[in-house]
Design an enzyme around this catalytic site. Sequence first.
Site, PDB file in Angstrom:
ATOM      1  N   SER A  75      47.117  36.045  39.995  1.00 53.57           N
ATOM      2  CA  SER A  75      47.996  36.326  41.126  1.00 53.57           C
ATOM      3  C   SER A  75      48.969  37.452  40.780  1.00 53.57           C
ATOM      4  O   SER A  75      48.558  38.553  40.403  1.00 53.57           O
ATOM      5  CB  SER A  75      48.707  35.023  41.519  1.00 53.57           C
ATOM      6  OG  SER A  75      49.514  35.170  42.650  1.00 53.57           O
ATOM      7  N   ASP A 134      42.220  37.003  40.752  1.00 55.85           N
ATOM      8  CA  ASP A 134      42.658  37.142  42.142  1.00 55.85           C
ATOM      9  C   ASP A 134      44.031  37.823  42.225  1.00 55.85           C
ATOM     10  O   ASP A 134      45.014  37.212  42.669  1.00 55.85           O
ATOM     11  CB  ASP A 134      42.686  35.780  42.851  1.00 55.85           C
ATOM     12  CG  ASP A 134      42.422  35.926  44.355  1.00 55.85           C
ATOM     13  OD1 ASP A 134      41.610  36.789  44.728  1.00 55.85           O
ATOM     14  OD2 ASP A 134      43.025  35.197  45.148  1.00 55.85           O
ATOM     15  N   HIS A 144      42.702  30.819  46.272  1.00 50.73           N
ATOM     16  CA  HIS A 144      43.447  31.647  45.317  1.00 50.73           C
ATOM     17  C   HIS A 144      43.360  31.076  43.900  1.00 50.73           C
ATOM     18  O   HIS A 144      43.230  31.823  42.930  1.00 50.73           O
ATOM     19  CB  HIS A 144      44.899  31.740  45.781  1.00 50.73           C
ATOM     20  CG  HIS A 144      45.706  32.811  45.117  1.00 50.73           C
ATOM     21  ND1 HIS A 144      45.224  34.088  44.902  1.00 50.73           N
ATOM     22  CD2 HIS A 144      46.978  32.813  44.634  1.00 50.73           C
ATOM     23  CE1 HIS A 144      46.167  34.818  44.319  1.00 50.73           C
ATOM     24  NE2 HIS A 144      47.236  34.054  44.140  1.00 50.73           N
TER      25      HIS A 144
END
Length: 471
Positions: free
Chosen positions: A171, A194, A281
């Site tokens: 992230s 991601d 995610h």
Amino acid sequence: MLGLWTVAFFLLGAAQGKEVCYEGLGCFSDSEPWAGTAIRPLKVLPWSPEKIDTRFLLYTNENPNNFQILLPSDPSTIEASNFKTDRKTRIIIHGYIDKGDENWVSDMCKNMFTVEEVNCICVDWKKGSQTTYTQAANNVRVVGAQVAQMLTMLSTKYNYPASQVQLIGHSLGAHAAGEAGSRTPGLARITGLDPVEASFEGTPEEVRLDPSDAELVDVIHTDAAPLVPFMGFGSNQLMGHLDFFPNGGLEMPGCKKNILSQIVDLDGIWTGTRDFVACNHVRSYKYYSESILNPDGFAAYPCTSYKDFQADKCFPCPDQGCPQMGHYADKFAGKNSGEQQKFFLNTGDSSSFARWRYGVSVSLAGRTVTGQIKVALFGDKGNTHQFDIFRGIIKPGSTHSKEFDAEMDVGTIQKVKFLWNNNVVNPSFPKVGATRITVQKGEEKTVYSFCSEQTVREDVLLTLMPCQNTA
């Protein structure tokens, strides 16, 4: 006159932007491209290292369950720890609203310890991540600088090279890894799990993760749908040398977007509802963690689009082979081809996520009937369930091909079982068979052939054995 000077000074200051400097880390500005742009409209400076309170938590094979704290400013903490200079170092950086002593981070280290001896460092910057999203997005600049500071200390004090280091960032942590990499010449590898979209997608390379940040940058995209209106938190932009899009990269099997995810504001995601709201995610780090234990279970195929991949247009692997998504991506011979490469694969909908792709071609015999045909593979390591190969008019002499993703590598294929049915009562009891079934594993060039001269009634299994050469 004084008023004019004040206005001029104000305008000049606004144009130049503000700046904060932190000892050992350098200066951070809120001028473009860091702020004041369409993508990053708010002028926000990163917090101080003291406020972010970044911690470096070392796990090793000798202390897999209890971390030791390392301080970039104090080399003696390295000497007092289990850090070994003859091992690789993998540094995991969490993302927004997360923390470094979260189970998934230490679990990833533990998976590594089962396959290698390694220094596994978890970067805990939770005080800097558990704030408004815009502030956290700017705090990663300081976190990345602190990671680079740690690597510089290891290099200068212990002659430990950056070529032995991999950064793994999830992230926002992916962009923190990019910042660290841009400050660390010769860094071996960055894996972006991601990388987050908001405030980063479409920005210049200095702001986000990009291929220049390490010798190898590999990226796993699992939540790449647009943030608005689909609440996709990850980026669709290519940011590495190797960009992997499992299941197409937008919607992961086993993850169902919920109406709640449409109304949770960006600053409220993850907390307590991570697998519920941010399921796609977080799949990226779950895939990576499993890939450590499955060296050949995440083969990914070069392809122009997921649509082409689903249409069986990207099989088998090309001559240079296929990379493995995740931990073993660095084993891919074509990893530094110079151009960004896109890869696709499918995974399972829950753990275990690993899959092995096979291509099957079935040549039919017997009567012309309407129905469906299924095939199962049997090998020395196990067998697959039955996979649908064709539905429609079954004609003798016709051949039908299909690719499927099996839950296991069956090993050396010893036989194939064929089944057909049409769920229609037919008093003539028609018989159908397969004269030849060829099977190919996606990563291999060898095509295996299985033959039979029999035909069978509906719902009766037909076993095909390896063809005998008649030459």
